[in-house]
Design an enzyme around this catalytic site. Sequence first.
Site: not given
Ligand SMILES: NC(=O)c1ccc[n+]([C@@H]2O[C@H](COP(=O)([O-])OP(=O)(O)OC[C@H]3O[C@@H](n4cnc5c(N)ncnc54)[C@H](OP(=O)(O)O)[C@@H]3O)[C@@H](O)[C@H]2O)c1
Length: 273
Positions: A144, A158, A162
């Site tokens: 989330s 979002y 979430k």
């Molecule tokens: N970074 C933050 O500040 C933050 C904060 C709170 C929560 N989160 C959550 O943590 C998780 C990881 O985030 P992150 O920051 O590490 O993001 P990230 O670096 O952008 O990585 C996202 C990953 O998800 C894959 N992805 C996206 N859409 C997809 C789809 N439709 N099907 C299959 N794969 C998909 C992307 O690869 P492709 O695009 O090649 O598919 C990538 O491997 C997410 O759920 C995000 O919402 C992140």
Amino acid sequence: MDFHDRNVIVTGGSSGIGKATAKLLVRRGANVAIIARRQALLDAALTELEAERVNRAQLFQACAADLSDWEQAQSSVSTVTAGGRVPDVLINCAGMARPGYFEELSVEIFRQTMDVDFFGTLYPCKLVAPMMMERGSGHIVNFSSGAGFLGVFGYTAYSAAKFAIRGFSDVLRSELKPYGVGVSIVFPPDTDTPQLLEENKYKPLETERISGTIKPVQPEQVAKAVVRAIEKNKYLVIPNFELSLFYALTNGVQGFVRWYFDRVIASARKERG
Ligand SMILES: NC(=O)c1ccc[n+]([C@@H]2O[C@H](COP(=O)([O-])OP(=O)(O)OC[C@H]3O[C@@H](n4cnc5c(N)ncnc54)[C@H](OP(=O)(O)O)[C@@H]3O)[C@@H](O)[C@H]2O)c1
């Protein structure tokens, strides 16, 4: 859980938090399969995972699929579980975020966010949980966000997705517990990843003022908290102090509610035989 020789699936394992978690698990001896859309990122991540291997028998796999599509989710999960390789751990890290003023976000953005974040989490759970339930063990981790328990300005799309993951995971935890399958939910703070960089392009000033008060954490910090939660079968994962404090203030009673519901459920199941 000892991760040596365990089968782990990490969705979104080609980037950010998913990749950091996949690497950490490789260093603990796990066999890791990653699923995401872009082949080039998957290939690069696979090379990084192979560089972290701690024994020759470890298996790595990368599968390209859009997990917001039920058919692609089905075929990717069947690829990574081929040959009866039942996953021990499923980590649903794939996700996206598109902030903006409510009146400026199109209906398509709302639908896409729900498709990727919520359905992209639901589908792998729907496919993998029955295998774990049948075997009587396993662990699922759903991602989330801080915006999944706090309504943050600029995140109508979002936060909705979430919060949905949070509601889904709360119920999934109590339904899978009697089968020996653990569930965790992660509420990461802002984390230094490509998603955050992308999000920052669209953040309204009000959102920046709210989230700008907290320094982003590194993906490795979130990965460590995730691995610890699986080891300890801990439901709630909040990787930094500020967000833990917000959670305690707004949702502190939830731990008691889970404990109470678990007792009622256990007694109802005894009654059912
Ligand atoms: N970074 C933050 O500040 C933050 C904060 C709170 C929560 N989160 C959550 O943590 C998780 C990881 O985030 P992150 O920051 O590490 O993001 P990230 O670096 O952008 O990585 C996202 C990953 O998800 C894959 N992805 C996206 N859409 C997809 C789809 N439709 N099907 C299959 N794969 C998909 C992307 O690869 P492709 O695009 O090649 O598919 C990538 O491997 C997410 O759920 C995000 O919402 C992140």
